[in-house]
Design an enzyme around this catalytic site. Structure first.
Site, short mmCIF file in Angstrom:
data_model
loop_
_atom_site.label_atom_id
_atom_site.label_comp_id
_atom_site.label_asym_id
_atom_site.label_seq_id
_atom_site.Cartn_x
_atom_site.Cartn_y
_atom_site.Cartn_z
N GLY A 127 0.86 -1.18 0.00
CA GLY A 127 0.00 0.00 0.00
C GLY A 127 0.90 1.23 0.00
O GLY A 127 1.83 1.31 0.80
N ARG A 149 10.44 -0.60 -4.02
CA ARG A 149 9.35 -0.68 -5.03
C ARG A 149 9.33 0.65 -5.79
O ARG A 149 9.50 1.71 -5.18
CB ARG A 149 7.99 -0.97 -4.37
CG ARG A 149 7.91 -2.40 -3.82
CD ARG A 149 6.50 -2.78 -3.43
NE ARG A 149 5.63 -2.95 -4.58
CZ ARG A 149 4.31 -3.08 -4.47
NH1 ARG A 149 3.72 -3.04 -3.28
NH2 ARG A 149 3.55 -3.24 -5.54
N GLN A 178 -5.94 -8.25 -3.63
CA GLN A 178 -5.96 -7.34 -2.46
C GLN A 178 -7.39 -6.94 -2.09
O GLN A 178 -7.68 -6.65 -0.94
CB GLN A 178 -5.14 -6.08 -2.74
CG GLN A 178 -3.65 -6.27 -2.84
CD GLN A 178 -3.19 -6.44 -4.27
OE1 GLN A 178 -3.92 -6.99 -5.11
NE2 GLN A 178 -1.99 -5.99 -4.56
N ASP A 185 -1.21 5.53 -6.05
CA ASP A 185 0.19 5.25 -5.72
C ASP A 185 1.10 6.40 -6.11
O ASP A 185 2.17 6.59 -5.53
CB ASP A 185 0.65 3.97 -6.42
CG ASP A 185 -0.03 2.78 -5.77
OD1 ASP A 185 -1.17 2.46 -6.17
OD2 ASP A 185 0.55 2.21 -4.83
O1 MRU Z 1 0.78 -3.35 -5.10
P1 MRU Z 1 0.11 -2.80 -3.90
O2 MRU Z 1 -0.88 -3.70 -3.29
O3 MRU Z 1 1.09 -2.21 -2.93
O4 MRU Z 1 -0.69 -1.61 -4.51
C1 MRU Z 1 -0.86 -0.44 -3.89
C2 MRU Z 1 -2.25 -0.30 -3.58
O5 MRU Z 1 -2.70 -0.86 -2.61
C3 MRU Z 1 -3.13 0.41 -4.41
O6 MRU Z 1 -2.83 0.72 -5.64
C4 MRU Z 1 -3.99 1.33 -3.65
O7 MRU Z 1 -5.16 1.48 -4.31
C5 MRU Z 1 -3.35 2.64 -3.32
S1 MRU Z 1 -2.59 2.62 -1.75
C6 MRU Z 1 -3.73 3.35 -0.66
#
Ligand code: MRU
Length: 364
Positions: free
Chosen positions: A54, A94, A207, A248
């Protein structure tokens, strides 16, 4: 937020033990496991393998990783080099979410001002904690601003259920507390507004089905899990009143990088006149990036995530199974970018704004 009635945050630092405790998101909803992490590199690994995920949460984890690196640096022959190397490893864990870079740089720069190595640890801890608390406060405010939008829809519908569609997990697990997209939902539910959440399962890692649904279940918010391909159909049927997703990375022009599949939901919402909102703290805005489409590094993850899925067997043990032969070719893009023109508004801790350069520049 609550797990079986008890209050939790997705990450907590323990100053006395010089450790960080995280909820292992790989085991939810089947097991609730808290892991104790004692080194910065372990925390980086947890970000990489997504025990912790997240955008806002990996920002906070980056901040605490700098703290753990400061704790370790003091015993190193060359503390400055150790910290510099750690910093590089942390920010590259990441690539897409800008929060990781933002928070890590913020703490690292605060530490560098301190010339006495033995104080690094205290400086990093203080600022990492402050950063986390400020983020949590932002998620709470996002809830308050988003609530007003939900209230208006409820009023228009004369108190009938407001149907909200969300993608992936932009909940408290992804943030620490409250969540971004979920914060207005939790608040509306608490205030007695009737809400129901359509949750995209969110392939390949689920998720939505695994994390957002678990959050809603624990908070007793009515929800329905749907496959990723269902959103357009239910929007055509008039079964969605609003879409709220997380982010993100948001470019200065309002283009939004978010979990893969967000763009398709925005297109379907646009075609069906369903308002499409993105909820985010200001730490998710990349003010340096003029335009998002074509300019944001989109993380590509391992084929395993598509080829294998995990769940529990009849003995309640978490197991992986193949959904296709391992030699099939796959492409696993983790994010996509939604152009600003498809977005009704951005819900931030500073208010609801249009997704455009002028409004975004005011958040700086
Ligand atoms: O790959 P992830 O699970 O880390 O992805 C990030 C997210 O959870 C999302 O894109 C999310 O909608 C934004 S973070 C609040």
């Amino acid at each position: 937020m609550h797990v079986k009635g008890k209050n939790y945050r997705a990450i907590r630092a323990d100053k006395k033990n010089k450790s960080v405790r995280i909820i292992n998101q790989l085991k939810i909803p089947f097991e609730f496991e808290i892991i104790e992490i004692n080194s910065y590199s372990e925390l980086v690994n947890a970000i990489k393998d997504m025990r912790l995920r997240g955008a806002p949460l990996i920002g906070v984890a980056g901040a605490y990783a700098v703290w753990l690196a400061c704790v370790e640096a003091i015993d190193n022959k060359n503390p400055q080099k150790f910290l510099k190397d750690a910093f590089k490893n942390i920010i590259t864990a990441r690539p897409t979410a800008v929060n990781l870079k933002f928070a890590t740089c913020y703490i690292y720069n605060k530490v560098l001002i301190e010339k006495n190595f033995s104080n690094w640890e205290n400086v990093a801890y203080k600022f990492a904690n402050e950063y986390y608390e400020k983020e949590i406060d932002s998620f709470r405010k996002i809830g308050e601003y988003g609530l007003e939008i939900i209230k208006q829809i409820a009023k228009k519908k004369k108190g009938k259920v407001v149907n909200i569609l969300t993608h992936c997990n932009a909940g408290w697990l992804a943030c620490g507390d409250y969540g971004t997209a979920t914060s207005p939902i939790y608040l509306a539910h608490k205030k007695g507004i009737k809400v129901h959440v359509w949750i995209d399962e969110t392939r390949p890692r689920f998720q939505g089905a695994k994390l957002t649904a678990w959050e809603m279940y624990n908070e007793k918010v009515p929800f329905t899990v749907i496959t990723d391909n269902t959103g357009g159909h239910i929007m055509q049927q008039g079964l969605v009143d609003i879409v709220i997703v997380g982010a993100d990375r948001v470019a200065a022009n309002g283009d939004v990088a978010n979990k893969i599949g967000t763009y398709l939901k925005a297109l379907a919402a646009f075609d069906n006149n369903v308002p499409f909102y993105v909820a985010l703290p200001v730490s998710t805005i990349d003010f340096e990036l003029k335009k998002g489409v074509g300019n944001i590094t989109i993380e590509k993850r391992k084929a395993d995530e598509i080829i294998l899925i995990d769940g529990v067997n009849n003995k309640s043990k978490i197991r992986k199974i193949n959904v296709m032969p391992t030699n099939y070719k796959t492409d696993n893009y983790a994010f996509d970018v939604t152009p600003f023109r498809l977005i009704t508004g951005l819900i931030s801790e500073k208010g609801v704004i249009k997704a455009n350069t002028k409004d975004i520049s005011k958040l700086k």
